[in-house]
Design a protein around this motif. Structure first.
Motif: not given
Length: 75
Positions: A10-38
């Motif tokens: 059940k815990d593993v299924e919940e973690h997998a569900r959360q990853i799918r939920d986090d992945l969906e807007p990234l793959e759909a292009g509704r969210m982007t993530i950036g980083e920078r140094e200094g």
């Protein structure tokens, strides 16, 4: 002390569900993530995060398959 495989699954299924939920807007292009140094320029790391999430999801799916096989064997 025996491990409660049902609860673990059940815990593993919940973690997998959360990853799918986090992945969906990234793959759909509704969210982007950036980083920078200094104060340097921002760099888009969205695809890196998608790849990381997919790798994590595969790992959780393999763990879940193993747990379900153990449950089926009655371990």
């Amino acid at each position: 002390m025996p491990v409660d495989l049902q609860a673990y699954a059940k815990d593993v299924e919940e973690h997998a569900r959360q990853i799918r939920d986090d992945l969906e807007p990234l793959e759909a292009g509704r969210m982007t993530i950036g980083e920078r140094e200094g104060n340097g320029p921002w760099r888009d790391v969205t695809q890196d995060m998608i790849n990381h999430h997919k790798s994590s999801l595969r790992t959780y799916e393999l763990i879940l398959a193993d747990i379900k096989a153990r449950i089926a064997r009655g371990e």
